[in-house]
Design a protein around this motif. Structure first.
Motif, short mmCIF file in Angstrom:
data_model
loop_
_atom_site.label_atom_id
_atom_site.label_comp_id
_atom_site.label_asym_id
_atom_site.label_seq_id
_atom_site.Cartn_x
_atom_site.Cartn_y
_atom_site.Cartn_z
N ARG A 23 1.58 -1.00 0.26
CA ARG A 23 -0.12 0.19 -0.19
C ARG A 23 0.64 0.78 -0.06
O ARG A 23 1.96 1.41 0.79
CB ARG A 23 -0.72 -0.22 1.25
N TYR A 25 0.50 5.46 0.59
CA TYR A 25 -1.30 6.75 1.11
C TYR A 25 -0.20 8.08 1.25
O TYR A 25 0.63 8.17 1.14
CB TYR A 25 -1.21 6.73 3.07
N TYR A 38 -5.60 8.81 0.07
CA TYR A 38 -5.44 8.17 -1.43
C TYR A 38 -4.51 7.25 -1.43
O TYR A 38 -3.53 7.11 -0.17
CB TYR A 38 -5.25 9.11 -2.20
N ILE A 39 -5.51 5.64 -1.14
CA ILE A 39 -4.20 4.47 -1.42
C ILE A 39 -4.56 3.85 -2.42
O ILE A 39 -5.13 3.35 -2.94
CB ILE A 39 -5.19 3.77 -0.45
N ASN A 40 -3.27 3.99 -3.01
CA ASN A 40 -2.98 3.15 -4.28
C ASN A 40 -2.16 1.69 -3.55
O ASN A 40 -1.42 0.83 -2.71
CB ASN A 40 -1.34 3.11 -4.43
N TYR A 41 -2.87 0.40 -3.79
CA TYR A 41 -3.16 -0.93 -4.21
C TYR A 41 -1.74 -1.73 -5.14
O TYR A 41 -2.35 -1.16 -5.74
CB TYR A 41 -4.01 -1.49 -3.39
N TRP A 55 5.91 6.12 -7.11
CA TRP A 55 4.67 5.69 -6.50
C TRP A 55 5.09 4.61 -7.77
O TRP A 55 5.28 5.19 -9.21
CB TRP A 55 3.66 6.93 -6.88
N SER A 57 2.32 3.60 -10.45
CA SER A 57 1.71 3.33 -11.13
C SER A 57 1.14 2.30 -12.83
O SER A 57 2.57 2.32 -13.58
CB SER A 57 1.74 4.50 -12.09
N GLN A 67 -6.64 1.66 -6.58
CA GLN A 67 -6.74 2.67 -5.99
C GLN A 67 -8.20 2.65 -5.11
O GLN A 67 -9.32 2.67 -5.58
CB GLN A 67 -6.77 3.66 -6.56
N LYS A 69 -9.99 5.85 -2.27
CA LYS A 69 -10.40 7.46 -1.27
C LYS A 69 -10.81 6.99 -0.21
O LYS A 69 -12.49 5.85 0.14
CB LYS A 69 -10.87 8.24 -1.91
N ASN A 83 -8.50 -1.73 -11.61
CA ASN A 83 -7.07 -1.95 -12.77
C ASN A 83 -7.85 -2.61 -14.01
O ASN A 83 -9.04 -3.28 -13.64
CB ASN A 83 -5.90 -2.21 -13.19
#
Length: 86
Positions: A23, A25, A38-41, A55, A57, A67, A69, A83
């Motif tokens: 993760r 953040y 905002y959390i990117n998994y 990051w 991506s 992702q 929020k 995705n």
């Protein structure tokens, strides 16, 4: 979400494998002053050794990348984005 797989099936796949995700953040203030995270998994498959410095991506990848929020003031999540698959 995965082609041929419903959004609910993708979500169940994510929930069943949540411990395999890393993760990232980012916190910010919303337009109304609410605290938003905002959390990117992304799936931990060993290909993202740089994830603590940069990051992650990725285009496509299905439910291995998503992702969401979180509004900390309202204690609710929103804007889930899973995705797609190419």
């Amino acid at each position: 979400y995965l082609m041929g797989q419903s959004e609910n099936e993708s979500i169940m796949d994510i929930v069943g494998n949540l411990s395999n995700y890393k993760r990232q953040y980012v916190g910010f203030m919303g337009d109304n002053g609410d605290r938003i995270v905002y959390i990117n998994y992304f799936y931990d498959d060993g290909n993202f050794s740089y994830w603590k410095e940069d990051w992650v991506s990725v285009f496509d990848g299905g439910s291995h990348f998503f992702q969401i929020k979180a509004n900390l003031n309202k204690k609710e999540c929103f804007d889930l984005s899973i995705n797609g698959e190419s």
